[in-house]
Design an enzyme around this catalytic site. Structure first.
Site, PDB file in Angstrom:
ATOM      1  N   ARG A 147      -8.017   9.322  14.982  1.00  0.00           N
ATOM      2  CA  ARG A 147      -7.294   9.889  13.837  1.00  0.00           C
ATOM      3  C   ARG A 147      -8.134  10.970  13.165  1.00  0.00           C
ATOM      4  O   ARG A 147      -9.331  10.801  12.959  1.00  0.00           O
ATOM      5  CB  ARG A 147      -6.993   8.803  12.815  1.00  0.00           C
ATOM      6  CG  ARG A 147      -6.499   9.355  11.495  1.00  0.00           C
ATOM      7  CD  ARG A 147      -6.090   8.288  10.529  1.00  0.00           C
ATOM      8  NE  ARG A 147      -7.175   7.567   9.915  1.00  0.00           N
ATOM      9  CZ  ARG A 147      -7.886   7.982   8.861  1.00  0.00           C
ATOM     10  NH1 ARG A 147      -7.645   9.169   8.324  1.00  0.00           N
ATOM     11  NH2 ARG A 147      -8.835   7.241   8.358  1.00  0.00           N
TER      12      ARG A 147
ATOM     13  N   GLY B 269       0.863  -1.175   0.000  1.00  0.00           N
ATOM     14  CA  GLY B 269       0.000   0.000   0.000  1.00  0.00           C
ATOM     15  C   GLY B 269       0.901   1.228   0.000  1.00  0.00           C
ATOM     16  O   GLY B 269       2.092   1.150  -0.322  1.00  0.00           O
TER      17      GLY B 269
ATOM     18  N   ALA C 106       2.247   2.907   2.421  1.00  0.00           N
ATOM     19  CA  ALA C 106       3.383   2.840   3.340  1.00  0.00           C
ATOM     20  C   ALA C 106       4.463   1.918   2.794  1.00  0.00           C
ATOM     21  O   ALA C 106       5.645   2.273   2.777  1.00  0.00           O
ATOM     22  CB  ALA C 106       2.909   2.365   4.719  1.00  0.00           C
TER      23      ALA C 106
ATOM     24  N   GLU D 203      -0.919   1.920   8.418  1.00  0.00           N
ATOM     25  CA  GLU D 203      -2.018   1.669   9.354  1.00  0.00           C
ATOM     26  C   GLU D 203      -1.721   0.513  10.307  1.00  0.00           C
ATOM     27  O   GLU D 203      -2.332   0.401  11.364  1.00  0.00           O
ATOM     28  CB  GLU D 203      -3.325   1.409   8.589  1.00  0.00           C
ATOM     29  CG  GLU D 203      -4.534   1.417   9.514  1.00  0.00           C
ATOM     30  CD  GLU D 203      -5.877   1.347   8.799  1.00  0.00           C
ATOM     31  OE1 GLU D 203      -5.967   1.772   7.633  1.00  0.00           O
ATOM     32  OE2 GLU D 203      -6.839   0.868   9.436  1.00  0.00           O
TER      33      GLU D 203
ATOM     34  N   ARG E  46     -14.179  12.558  14.016  1.00  0.00           N
ATOM     35  CA  ARG E  46     -15.048  11.416  13.752  1.00  0.00           C
ATOM     36  C   ARG E  46     -15.603  10.749  14.993  1.00  0.00           C
ATOM     37  O   ARG E  46     -16.744  10.297  14.998  1.00  0.00           O
ATOM     38  CB  ARG E  46     -14.257  10.388  12.951  1.00  0.00           C
ATOM     39  CG  ARG E  46     -13.967  10.915  11.590  1.00  0.00           C
ATOM     40  CD  ARG E  46     -13.022  10.048  10.834  1.00  0.00           C
ATOM     41  NE  ARG E  46     -12.796  10.676   9.538  1.00  0.00           N
ATOM     42  CZ  ARG E  46     -11.966  10.217   8.624  1.00  0.00           C
ATOM     43  NH1 ARG E  46     -11.270   9.118   8.865  1.00  0.00           N
ATOM     44  NH2 ARG E  46     -11.833  10.828   7.482  1.00  0.00           N
TER      45      ARG E  46
HETATM   46  C1  FAD Z   1     -12.933   3.878   2.335  1.00  0.00           C
HETATM   47  C2  FAD Z   1     -11.749   4.527   2.968  1.00  0.00           C
HETATM   48  C3  FAD Z   1     -11.408   5.833   2.662  1.00  0.00           C
HETATM   49  C4  FAD Z   1     -10.308   6.438   3.236  1.00  0.00           C
HETATM   50  N1  FAD Z   1     -10.024   7.734   2.913  1.00  0.00           N
HETATM   51  C5  FAD Z   1      -8.941   8.321   3.460  1.00  0.00           C
HETATM   52  C6  FAD Z   1      -8.598   9.678   3.132  1.00  0.00           C
HETATM   53  O1  FAD Z   1      -9.267  10.337   2.326  1.00  0.00           O
HETATM   54  N2  FAD Z   1      -7.508  10.222   3.702  1.00  0.00           N
HETATM   55  C7  FAD Z   1      -6.726   9.523   4.574  1.00  0.00           C
HETATM   56  O2  FAD Z   1      -5.748  10.071   5.038  1.00  0.00           O
HETATM   57  N3  FAD Z   1      -7.017   8.230   4.878  1.00  0.00           N
HETATM   58  C8  FAD Z   1      -8.100   7.620   4.356  1.00  0.00           C
HETATM   59  N4  FAD Z   1      -8.389   6.322   4.695  1.00  0.00           N
HETATM   60  C9  FAD Z   1      -7.413   5.529   5.463  1.00  0.00           C
HETATM   61  C10 FAD Z   1      -6.281   5.073   4.561  1.00  0.00           C
HETATM   62  O3  FAD Z   1      -6.779   4.780   3.277  1.00  0.00           O
HETATM   63  C11 FAD Z   1      -5.551   3.858   5.050  1.00  0.00           C
HETATM   64  O4  FAD Z   1      -5.246   3.979   6.396  1.00  0.00           O
HETATM   65  C12 FAD Z   1      -4.253   3.659   4.285  1.00  0.00           C
HETATM   66  O5  FAD Z   1      -4.505   3.638   2.903  1.00  0.00           O
HETATM   67  C13 FAD Z   1      -3.520   2.421   4.691  1.00  0.00           C
HETATM   68  O6  FAD Z   1      -2.371   2.291   3.891  1.00  0.00           O
HETATM   69  P1  FAD Z   1      -1.273   1.202   4.193  1.00  0.00           P
HETATM   70  O7  FAD Z   1      -0.166   1.420   3.249  1.00  0.00           O
HETATM   71  O8  FAD Z   1      -0.957   1.183   5.630  1.00  0.00           O
HETATM   72  O9  FAD Z   1      -1.995  -0.188   3.898  1.00  0.00           O
HETATM   73  P2  FAD Z   1      -2.850  -0.736   2.656  1.00  0.00           P
HETATM   74  O10 FAD Z   1      -3.051   0.236   1.596  1.00  0.00           O
HETATM   75  O11 FAD Z   1      -4.032  -1.383   3.276  1.00  0.00           O
HETATM   76  O12 FAD Z   1      -1.918  -1.839   2.068  1.00  0.00           O
HETATM   77  C14 FAD Z   1      -1.639  -3.026   2.749  1.00  0.00           C
HETATM   78  C15 FAD Z   1      -0.757  -3.863   1.864  1.00  0.00           C
HETATM   79  O13 FAD Z   1      -0.307  -4.981   2.588  1.00  0.00           O
HETATM   80  C16 FAD Z   1      -0.515  -6.155   1.859  1.00  0.00           C
HETATM   81  N5  FAD Z   1      -0.681  -7.204   2.847  1.00  0.00           N
HETATM   82  C17 FAD Z   1      -1.541  -7.259   3.882  1.00  0.00           C
HETATM   83  N6  FAD Z   1      -1.353  -8.376   4.586  1.00  0.00           N
HETATM   84  C18 FAD Z   1      -0.326  -9.028   3.991  1.00  0.00           C
HETATM   85  C19 FAD Z   1       0.340 -10.254   4.264  1.00  0.00           C
HETATM   86  N7  FAD Z   1      -0.013 -11.023   5.279  1.00  0.00           N
HETATM   87  N8  FAD Z   1       1.329 -10.632   3.430  1.00  0.00           N
HETATM   88  C20 FAD Z   1       1.681  -9.870   2.360  1.00  0.00           C
HETATM   89  N9  FAD Z   1       1.084  -8.707   2.075  1.00  0.00           N
HETATM   90  C21 FAD Z   1       0.099  -8.293   2.891  1.00  0.00           C
HETATM   91  C22 FAD Z   1      -1.694  -5.867   0.989  1.00  0.00           C
HETATM   92  O14 FAD Z   1      -1.698  -6.716  -0.145  1.00  0.00           O
HETATM   93  C23 FAD Z   1      -1.435  -4.411   0.633  1.00  0.00           C
HETATM   94  O15 FAD Z   1      -0.534  -4.341  -0.435  1.00  0.00           O
HETATM   95  C24 FAD Z   1      -9.521   5.718   4.148  1.00  0.00           C
HETATM   96  C25 FAD Z   1      -9.845   4.408   4.462  1.00  0.00           C
HETATM   97  C26 FAD Z   1     -10.968   3.817   3.917  1.00  0.00           C
HETATM   98  C27 FAD Z   1     -11.351   2.450   4.343  1.00  0.00           C
END
Ligand code: FAD
Ligand code: SF4
Ligand code: SF4
Ligand code: FES
Lengths: 255, 611
Positions: free
Chosen positions: B398, B12, B14, B388, B297
């Site tokens: 948050r 994702g 991060a 996250e 929120r």
């Molecule tokens: C509908 C919605 C709208 C949102 N809108 C906003 C917004 O407008 N502004 C804002 O700041 N935040 C927003 N958020 C929050 C934000 O989108 C998320 O917190 C953020 O995108 C998380 O990013 P990340 O990189 O941590 O994880 P993610 O984008 O969830 O990526 C996780 C990654 O880990 C991989 N993965 C997971 N488990 C495993 C495993 N066991 N083995 C290998 N790979 C794995 C997945 O395949 C994926 O690639 C929103 C959330 C939602 C639900």
């Protein structure tokens, strides 16, 4: 925060194409699942997953499919539903005739059931250099200024989720063809329009000039009509074709 | 120096950001992800990303962003990393701009900003209303470039389960499974960064994507990583109903003028258009005149819950409230919120430009996650976490549009620090036998699962887990119910052991993956519930009617859950670092006296104290 409740005794009939692995022969299975309000094809598959019994009462395995966002923005759940390629999460049962038929996309190798291997599309993005070649991610100040109109154009082009609907529909694309397809061509346009991306315009155009490139498009025009994000693929193809012609003329004159 | 090899789990925002920083620094990166990284949950983010750029001349500044974030989080976040993140936020936005993200523009061609919750400033950069998608694509493109150069190798369709620790307890890799071929292998390196996102699926459905099970976090937790602030789960006030997902109607809807209301008369069943202005109750605007519909929120969700469930207001008979945009210009709305409005139209069949939307609260985000230090390293040496899946930036609640910036900032920091760590600790090559015991443990576990018999159904257990958690561990928490929930979670875990696999096939066996995940989800659910039970106060998203007030004397501390086979052990010895901003009452109805002032001008545009 509600839980789903079923609505009376209504049911939905679903015919799913099953294929155990890449080498096995596909077969159909027919299921009947309880109807729920706002039901989509993904929910039909969830019902089958929990109780994988066919309409004839024989026990089977839960069907496999890909899914993630459930709001038609990640492209995962693309499949062929009632003969049309689209996303299972936004295919609402109320709008579909029954039995609903569900098949995997035909242009990619089947992994299992409805799961196909679309990695080829990501390779195509690599091929066309679909990126702005950044000097680095350290602080180097602002990006380029551009107008609201330019933003609107770029935004529409940049919403492609690599779902594969367009290439599924394109008669020129497929296992036997090297054609990179409309989605990748659209990316060439997107990055060549960006003020920084344009610095490498020629290089990017060249990626679509050889075999498998822009001239393989037969102009059948079905790609744009199936794109769930309504990306103007025909415009993009035309624009890139024009640029390719200009580029080759320039090259001809050694400029 | 040998070229360090770093494993990044999760692609994702991060994980991709960490990957880029690592590749730029010269590491060799193996990037694992369940879904092709371009399909990660980050694509769902709609509203935008925060950074105090002050395009509107409101006197906004990183200091104010810092203050709003700490206050929004009800003072539970350690302050120094939050300050550093808010300072870096404008640069992060510029970086994305350079990558080509089509941010909405001002007439002058600059990046436009809109309002979001918990602040009085226009601080949120956005690309229409599909900001997360656009940001993710930008990083995906950059990573593809490194991939083409051979610096990054992607393993998409690989799910990681357990970290691999060497004899000294240092993390040197992960055990993962190819979810197509079912091959199990270890990925070894000099450091590992987890960026596996949230855990919404533990609560059945909410606004999260399907793969957000938190299973990877559970694997680290079981291996000894501490799990920080598990009880802090964000409930978003405005989502639409559905049988598979409660689709989010982004806070940006309110940022662009959306108003929340219900008919004044709880029994009023008329359609919204036939309810005159005087018979509508704009309860958020009434109670919070200063922030109105843009209160944070946790507050908005509690107020909606109160109005709907305690006071019994309904909209056309439904347990929901109206989110009304019909007073805004439809073309403007399409431009600014198109992506969100499309979702409503597609799934509800109504045009929100003309009819008020019906929305209700839904589980959305986890503030808690793997405990990390300021360098994003967990208590397991060599195991880093970002995004996250870690706990660091949001405290007890948050603010909207702060997740994306925290994900990217955490990705940057973890990329840099894990590279340093890897370079300093690189072994010639980790012994290939180091993973043997982790691999055989994992193989045993999958074998045991495959051998199970009984009458339970895996998918039913998963549904029951979600329903249980939503009922008892969301907006309102009661100790008596939490105690019962703990027992029920133990029972659910027992039921999983009587759930046979629906499929014994050796190829693309999704049932086996579900079975592994559900056990992990229950372990996290137990930590979430234990934290909620222990914390006898109300703070941010954690609300107990029996303990209405925030209790800084007792509870200004991190909850650390430590895994034991008998359930989570909790540790509260870590005090919150409040060295930069004094504790204060969290008010949104008026400007509190202690609040820092905008540097020039005020939110309302009149000249303020310049300094
Ligand atoms: C509908 C919605 C709208 C949102 N809108 C906003 C917004 O407008 N502004 C804002 O700041 N935040 C927003 N958020 C929050 C934000 O989108 C998320 O917190 C953020 O995108 C998380 O990013 P990340 O990189 O941590 O994880 P993610 O984008 O969830 O990526 C996780 C990654 O880990 C991989 N993965 C997971 N488990 C495993 C495993 N066991 N083995 C290998 N790979 C794995 C997945 O395949 C994926 O690639 C929103 C959330 C939602 C639900
Ligand atoms: S115009 Fe036709 S041939 Fe060309 S890409 Fe589209 S569908 Fe394929
Ligand atoms: S162009 Fe449209 S149909 Fe083609 S992959 Fe992109 S989003 Fe899908
Ligand atoms: S699940 Fe993402 S498009 Fe359907």
């Amino acid at each position: 925060m509600e839980s789903s409740q079923s609505a009376g005794n209504r049911t939905v009939q679903v015919r799913v194409m099953r294929q155990e692995n890449p080498n096995s022969t596909p077969r159909w299975e027919l299921f009947e699942v309880p109807y729920r309000p706002n039901m989509n094809v993904h929910m039909c598959l969830l019902e089958i997953q929990e109780r994988p019994t066919t309409i004839e009462g024989s026990q089977t395995t839960p069907p496999c499919w890909e899914v993630n966002c459930l709001e038609e923005v990640c492209g995962s759940c693309t499949m062929v539903i009632n003969g049309r390629v689209r996303q299972a999460c936004s295919a609402l049962v109320d709008t579909l005739s029954q039995p609903i038929t569900i098949e995997p996309m035909s242009k990619f190798p089947v992994v299992r059931d409805l799961v196909v291997d679309r990695s080829r599309m990501f390779e195509e993005l690599k091929k066309v250099k679909a990126w702005v070649p950044l000097d680095g991610t350290h602080a180097l100040g602002n990006g380029p200024r551009y107008s609201q109109e330019e933003q609107s154009t770029a935004y529409v082009l940049s919403r492609c989720m690599t779902c594969g609907c367009c290439v599924e529909a394109c008669p020129q694309y497929g296992p036997g063809s090297a054609f990179i397809g409309p989605a990748a061509i659209n990316q060439v346009r997107r990055f060549n329009l960006h003020p920084t991306g344009a610095l490498n315009k020629g290089e990017r155009i060249e990626t679509v000039m050889g075999p498998g490139g822009i001239t393989d498009c037969g102009n059948a025009q079905v790609c744009a009509s199936v794109c769930p994000k309504e990306i103007p693929l025909l415009e993009s193809i035309a624009a890139v074709a024009r640029d390719a012609t200009v580029h080759s003329i320039r090259r001809w004159f050694g400029k | 120096m040998a070229q360090p090899r770093v494993i990044v789990v999760g692609g994702g925002l991060a994980g991709l950001m960490a990957t880029i920083k690592l590749a730029e620094a010269g590491a060799q990166v193996d990037l694992l992800s369940i879904v092709p990284v371009k399909r990660s949950h980050s694509v769902c983010a709609q509203g935008g990303i925060n950074g105090a750029v002050n395009t509107k001349g409101e006197g906004d500044s990183p200091e104010l962003h810092f203050y709003d974030t700490v206050k929004g989080g009800d003072f539970l976040a350690h302050q120094p990393p939050v300050r550093d993140m808010t300072r870096e936020a404008p640069n992060i936005i510029y970086m994305f701009d350079r990558m080509g993200v089509p941010f909405s523009r001002t007439p002058e061609g600059l990046i436009d900003f809109r309002r979001f919750g918990g602040t009085l400033h226009h601080r949120t950069a956005h690309a229409g209303a599909t900001t997360g998608q656009q940001l993710l694509y930008a990083l995906d493109e950059q990573v593809r470039r490194f991939e083409a150069d051979g610096k990054v190798t992607k393993f998409e369709g690989w799910e990681s389960f357990d970290p691999v620790l060497d004899a000294t307890g240092r993390c040197v890799g992960v055990v993962a499974m190819d979810i197509r071929s079912m091959e199990i292998r270890a990925f070894l390196g000099d450091a590992v960064v987890f960026a596996t996102g949230g855990l919404g699926a533990i609560f059945g459905f909410g606004t999260n994507s399907v793969v957000n099970t938190g299973s990877a976090i559970a694997g680290c937790y079981q291996a000894g990583a501490h799990y920080g602030n598990p009880e802090f789960i964000q409930i978003h006030p405005t989502a639409i109903s559905g049988g598979d997902k409660l689709r989010l109607m982004s806070e940006s809807v309110r940022g662009e003028g959306g108003r929340v209301w219900v008919p004044k008369n709880p029994k009023d069943n008329r359609s919204p258009a036939s309810i005159p202005e005087t018979e509508r109750w704009y309860f958020l605007e009434e109670k919070y005149p200063l922030y109105g519909n843009l209160v944070p929120r946790d507050i908005a969700s509690r107020e909606i819950h109160h109005v709907v469930y305690n006071l019994g207001h309904r909209v056309e008979g439904e347990e929901a409230v109206y989110l009304d945009l019909t007073h805004r210009d439809p073309d403007y709305l399409t431009k600014k919120l198109g992506g969100v409005l499309e979702i409503y139209e597609k799934f509800k069949g109504q045009d929100p430009r003309r009819v008020p939307m019906k929305v209700a609260p839904a589980v959305h985000y986890s503030m808690g996650g793997l405990w990390v230090d300021y360098k994003q390293m967990t208590n397991i040496p060599g195991l880093f976490a970002a995004g996250e899946c870690e706990f660091q930036y949001h405290g007890a609640n948050r603010l909207g549009a702060n997740a994306l910036v925290a994900c990217v900032y955490g990705g940057i920091v973890s990329g840099v620090t894990s590279f340093e760590w890897a370079a300093n600790h690189a072994k010639k090559a980790p012994a290939s036998t180091v993973a043997d015991s982790a691999l055989s443990r994992f193989r045993e576990r999958t074998k045991a699962i495959s051998a199970r018999g009984g009458a339970e159904n895996l998918y039913a257990i998963r549904r029951d887990l979600g329903a249980l958690m939503v009922r008892n561990v969301t907006i309102v928490r009661e100790n008596s119910e939490l105690v019962k929930t703990q027992q029920k979670l133990v029972d659910l875990a027992a039921r999983t052991r009587k759930a046979p696999l629906p499929d014994q096939g050796p190829w693309a066996n999704q049932g086996l993956v579900h079975a592994l995940e559900i056990e992990n989800m229950i372990d996290l659910a137990r930590a979430i519930t234990a934290g909620a039970l222990a914390r006898d106060e109300s703070r941010g998203a954690h609300y107990k009617p029996a303990f209405e007030k925030r209790d800084d004397a007792k509870w200004l501390c991190t909850t650390k859950a430590i895994f034991t086979p008998d359930g989570p052990k909790l540790d509260f010895t870590e005090k919150i670092d409040i060295s930069l901003l004094p504790l204060a009452e969290r008010r949104y109805d008026v400007v509190p006296a202690h609040a820092p002032k905008p540097s020039i001008g005020t939110a309302s545009g009149s000249a303020g104290a310049a300094h």
